[in-house]
Motif scaffolding. Structure first.
Motif, PDB file in Angstrom:
ATOM      1  N   TRP A   1      52.717  48.970  61.557  1.00 11.79           N
ATOM      2  CA  TRP A   1      51.788  50.110  61.514  1.00 11.79           C
ATOM      3  C   TRP A   1      52.052  50.955  60.266  1.00 11.79           C
ATOM      4  CZ3 TRP A   1      52.962  55.439  62.121  1.00 11.79           C
ATOM      5  CH2 TRP A   1      51.855  56.279  62.249  1.00 11.79           C
ATOM      6  N   LEU A   2      53.319  51.225  59.977  1.00  7.76           N
ATOM      7  CA  LEU A   2      53.662  52.040  58.808  1.00  7.76           C
ATOM      8  C   LEU A   2      53.143  51.425  57.511  1.00  7.76           C
ATOM      9  CD1 LEU A   2      57.279  53.248  59.632  1.00  7.76           C
ATOM     10  CD2 LEU A   2      55.278  54.700  59.246  1.00  7.76           C
TER      11      LEU A   2
ATOM     12  N   GLN B   1      43.952  51.919  68.627  1.00  7.31           N
ATOM     13  CA  GLN B   1      43.002  52.483  67.662  1.00  7.31           C
ATOM     14  C   GLN B   1      43.742  53.203  66.535  1.00  7.31           C
ATOM     15  OE1 GLN B   1      40.708  54.785  70.415  1.00  7.31           O
ATOM     16  NE2 GLN B   1      39.430  53.038  70.982  1.00  7.31           N
ATOM     17  N   GLY B   2      44.895  52.638  66.140  1.00  6.71           N
ATOM     18  CA  GLY B   2      45.651  53.164  65.025  1.00  6.71           C
ATOM     19  C   GLY B   2      46.522  54.360  65.329  1.00  6.71           C
TER      20      GLY B   2
END
Length: 190
Positions: free
Chosen positions: A107-108, A149-150
């Protein structure tokens, strides 16, 4: 409710600033207890859980405090909570690898501003650990997040997360099993 106060000042050492932060934390906790519940902090006994989380043994009000350069915050609730505040710091890939799961690292890498994203995730992780009473000693990697959703979501869906800007890039996060906080009440002391 979440309460916070900003401060400025020049300190001779980090130790002196930490002493100032602790004194300001006490002042903010005293003020918030009086404001929200009409309680006098000096009349409340404090104890620590086996893992070191402070609490009031004869009072149903739960509290948690945090401080970072330029800011002190306090959360009060009728249920356990965890609060963390952090100031911006440079993003370090090595630190991220030590405290993040692979999903969090993935994600990062997708974030435009990794420094801000890491700070956001760090404060969420620390607030969850403080909610549990385990604190940083348990390990930030053990407070694992997934992403819908992020957006970061703690793996335990019963934990409710709240996050707010603290000014100048600072972040304030809170975790609770019973409530989502709606904002931060900013306090000014003379």
């Amino acid at each position: 409710m979440l309460y916070a106060v900003r401060y400025q000042g020049q300190f001779a050492s980090r130790r002196e600033e930490v002493a100032h932060q602790r004194a300001l934390s006490e002042q903010l906790l005293r003020w918030a207890l009086q404001e929200e519940f009409g309680l006098d902090l000096s009349q409340l006994e404090r104890a620590k859980s086996p893992s070191g989380k402070p609490y009031f043994p004869q009072c149903s009000v739960h509290f948690n405090v945090s401080h970072t350069r330029g800011l002190v915050c306090c959360g009060l609730s009728m249920a356990p909570l965890g609060v963390d505040a952090e100031a911006p710091r440079p993003y370090k890939e090595g630190l991220a690898r030590r405290v993040c799961t692979q999903e969090e690292l993935n994600w990062l890498t997708l974030q435009r501003d990794r420094q801000a994203a890491f700070l956001s995730l760090w404060t969420l992780k620390e607030s969850v650990l403080k909610l549990s009473g385990r604190g940083l000693g348990y390990g930030l990697r053990n407070a694992a997040f997934t992403f819908r959703q992020g957006e970061p979501c703690f793996v335990d869906p019963q934990v409710r997360l709240s996050q707010f800007p603290g000014g100048e890039g600072r972040v304030i996060s809170a975790a609770s099993r019973t409530e989502r906080f709606t904002g931060v009440h900013w306090v000014e002391f003379a």
